[in-house]
Design an enzyme around this catalytic site. Structure first.
Site, PDB file in Angstrom:
ATOM      1  N   GLY A  26       0.834  -1.200   0.000  1.00 42.36           N
ATOM      2  CA  GLY A  26       0.000   0.000   0.000  1.00 42.36           C
ATOM      3  C   GLY A  26       0.861   1.240   0.000  1.00 42.36           C
ATOM      4  O   GLY A  26       2.057   1.177   0.325  1.00 42.36           O
ATOM      5  N   GLN A  51       2.783   9.917   1.928  1.00 43.91           N
ATOM      6  CA  GLN A  51       4.134   9.366   2.010  1.00 43.91           C
ATOM      7  C   GLN A  51       5.046   9.865   0.892  1.00 43.91           C
ATOM      8  O   GLN A  51       6.264   9.774   1.009  1.00 43.91           O
ATOM      9  CB  GLN A  51       4.089   7.831   1.966  1.00 43.91           C
ATOM     10  CG  GLN A  51       3.456   7.221   3.201  1.00 43.91           C
ATOM     11  CD  GLN A  51       3.348   5.713   3.075  1.00 43.91           C
ATOM     12  OE1 GLN A  51       2.430   5.213   2.440  1.00 43.91           O
ATOM     13  NE2 GLN A  51       4.277   4.985   3.650  1.00 43.91           N
ATOM     14  N   CYS A  76       5.876  -0.397   7.589  1.00 45.31           N
ATOM     15  CA  CYS A  76       5.559   0.829   6.840  1.00 45.31           C
ATOM     16  C   CYS A  76       6.764   1.242   6.012  1.00 45.31           C
ATOM     17  O   CYS A  76       7.889   1.224   6.509  1.00 45.31           O
ATOM     18  CB  CYS A  76       5.175   1.952   7.805  1.00 45.31           C
ATOM     19  SG  CYS A  76       4.721   3.485   6.977  1.00 45.31           S
ATOM     20  N   LEU A  77       6.514   1.607   4.759  1.00 45.64           N
ATOM     21  CA  LEU A  77       7.604   2.034   3.870  1.00 45.64           C
ATOM     22  C   LEU A  77       8.266   3.313   4.380  1.00 45.64           C
ATOM     23  O   LEU A  77       9.398   3.603   4.005  1.00 45.64           O
ATOM     24  CB  LEU A  77       7.075   2.249   2.447  1.00 45.64           C
ATOM     25  CG  LEU A  77       6.582   0.983   1.735  1.00 45.64           C
ATOM     26  CD1 LEU A  77       5.950   1.333   0.393  1.00 45.64           C
ATOM     27  CD2 LEU A  77       7.721  -0.013   1.552  1.00 45.64           C
ATOM     28  N   HIS A 108      -4.450   1.430   7.788  1.00 43.16           N
ATOM     29  CA  HIS A 108      -3.078   1.945   7.887  1.00 43.16           C
ATOM     30  C   HIS A 108      -2.877   3.133   6.934  1.00 43.16           C
ATOM     31  O   HIS A 108      -2.332   4.171   7.324  1.00 43.16           O
ATOM     32  CB  HIS A 108      -2.107   0.788   7.570  1.00 43.16           C
ATOM     33  CG  HIS A 108      -0.664   1.153   7.496  1.00 43.16           C
ATOM     34  ND1 HIS A 108       0.286   0.667   8.365  1.00 43.16           N
ATOM     35  CD2 HIS A 108       0.028   1.953   6.636  1.00 43.16           C
ATOM     36  CE1 HIS A 108       1.478   1.158   8.056  1.00 43.16           C
ATOM     37  NE2 HIS A 108       1.345   1.926   7.005  1.00 43.16           N
ATOM     38  N   GLU A 109      -3.366   2.986   5.691  1.00 42.58           N
ATOM     39  CA  GLU A 109      -3.204   4.068   4.700  1.00 42.58           C
ATOM     40  C   GLU A 109      -4.077   5.262   5.044  1.00 42.58           C
ATOM     41  O   GLU A 109      -3.673   6.416   4.860  1.00 42.58           O
ATOM     42  CB  GLU A 109      -3.533   3.576   3.285  1.00 42.58           C
ATOM     43  CG  GLU A 109      -2.811   2.336   2.801  1.00 42.58           C
ATOM     44  CD  GLU A 109      -1.307   2.377   2.974  1.00 42.58           C
ATOM     45  OE1 GLU A 109      -0.739   3.471   3.103  1.00 42.58           O
ATOM     46  OE2 GLU A 109      -0.704   1.301   3.009  1.00 42.58           O
ATOM     47  N   HIS A 128      -2.398   7.428   7.453  1.00 44.71           N
ATOM     48  CA  HIS A 128      -1.404   8.314   6.825  1.00 44.71           C
ATOM     49  C   HIS A 128      -2.062   9.623   6.359  1.00 44.71           C
ATOM     50  O   HIS A 128      -1.494  10.699   6.514  1.00 44.71           O
ATOM     51  CB  HIS A 128      -0.757   7.638   5.617  1.00 44.71           C
ATOM     52  CG  HIS A 128       0.389   6.726   5.939  1.00 44.71           C
ATOM     53  ND1 HIS A 128       1.525   7.139   6.603  1.00 44.71           N
ATOM     54  CD2 HIS A 128       0.596   5.411   5.661  1.00 44.71           C
ATOM     55  CE1 HIS A 128       2.376   6.115   6.722  1.00 44.71           C
ATOM     56  NE2 HIS A 128       1.827   5.054   6.158  1.00 44.71           N
TER      57      HIS A 128
HETATM   58  O1  GNR Z   1       3.974  -2.580   2.564  1.00 44.69           O
HETATM   59  C1  GNR Z   1       3.331  -2.473   3.606  1.00 44.69           C
HETATM   60  N1  GNR Z   1       3.042  -3.578   4.324  1.00 44.69           N
HETATM   61  C2  GNR Z   1       2.207  -3.581   5.418  1.00 44.69           C
HETATM   62  C3  GNR Z   1       2.220  -4.693   6.240  1.00 44.69           C
HETATM   63  C4  GNR Z   1       1.387  -4.751   7.328  1.00 44.69           C
HETATM   64  C5  GNR Z   1       0.537  -3.721   7.603  1.00 44.69           C
HETATM   65  C6  GNR Z   1       0.523  -2.593   6.813  1.00 44.69           C
HETATM   66  C7  GNR Z   1       1.350  -2.520   5.717  1.00 44.69           C
HETATM   67  S1  GNR Z   1       1.318  -1.131   4.698  1.00 44.69           S
HETATM   68  C8  GNR Z   1       2.941  -1.142   4.088  1.00 44.69           C
HETATM   69  C9  GNR Z   1       3.120  -0.057   3.037  1.00 44.69           C
HETATM   70  C10 GNR Z   1       2.954   1.289   3.685  1.00 44.69           C
HETATM   71  O2  GNR Z   1       3.740   1.799   4.425  1.00 44.69           O
HETATM   72  N2  GNR Z   1       1.837   1.919   3.463  1.00 44.69           N
HETATM   73  O3  GNR Z   1       1.600   3.105   4.054  1.00 44.69           O
HETATM   74 NI    NI Z   2       2.700   3.142   5.870  1.00 46.05          NI
END
Ligand code: GNR
Ligand code: NI
Length: 175
Positions: free
Chosen positions: A46, A51, A92-93, A134-135, A138
């Site tokens: 995601g 980001q 999270c990236l 999660h997104e 953000h």
């Molecule tokens: O790549 C991602 N993997 C992930 C794994 C578990 C819970 C959430 C995520 S999202 C993350 C990519 C990201 O940072 N999205 O904002």
């Molecule tokens: Ni993230």
């Protein structure tokens, strides 16, 4: 197409609140294409526009094995969340190398617009439900480490700042 720079925690720009998308034009489609390229390259499941320092309510997700199920959510709203909670080991990236347990509703119903502005609804569970939440965090300027204890969060902050110093010093040596 181009790969965009992903902001790293604790960059203060990750805490900006995204504004709604009002214009569904070519620029938006180009941004989605660049975000998809960036997410697949990382690789991640995601990516929120926040980001890549674009503070608009746009996120993309692809939880498939073969990167063939790109989902685009514009101006997303959670219209229902299950009472049942689930703990997932999130990453999270913007916080590379850090994984920890976060508890969230196990299932959500989301209402959003697609790249053409068409409204749709989706009932999600499993990793997709985790990712949507999660997104969407953000877009509200929230990074998953904010669910962890202050002690853990401070350790992560210190680790990330040290890595940033190391990256900068490597870049200076190359010049
Ligand atoms: O790549 C991602 N993997 C992930 C794994 C578990 C819970 C959430 C995520 S999202 C993350 C990519 C990201 O940072 N999205 O904002
Ligand atoms: Ni993230």
């Amino acid at each position: 197409m181009s790969i965009l720079h992903i902001l790293r925690y604790p960059d203060p720009r990750l805490h900006k609140i995204a504004t709604p998308v009002r214009v569904f034009d070519e620029r938006l489609k180009q941004l989605i294409a660049d975000m998809a390229e960036t997410m697949y390259d990382a690789p991640g499941v995601g990516l929120a526009a926040s980001q890549v320092d674009v503070h608009e309510q746009l996120l993309i997700i692809d939880t498939s094995e073969d990167n063939k199920e790109l989902r685009v959510f514009i101006n997303p709203e959670i219209i229902w969340a299950s009472e049942e909670r689930k703990i997932y080991d999130e990453g999270c990236l913007s916080v590379p190398g850090v994984y920890d347990n976060v508890e969230r509703p196990a299932e959500v119903k989301v209402r959003a617009q697609d790249a053409d502005g068409q409204f749709f609804e989706l009932h999600a569970d499993g990793l997709l439900a985790v990712c949507i939440q999660h997104e969407m965090d953000h877009l509200q300027g929230k990074v998953f480490v904010e669910y962890l204890s202050p002690l853990k969060r401070n350790r992560i902050k210190t680790k990330m700042l040290k890595e940033e110093r190391d990256i900068k010093s490597r870049q200076n040596k190359r010049r």
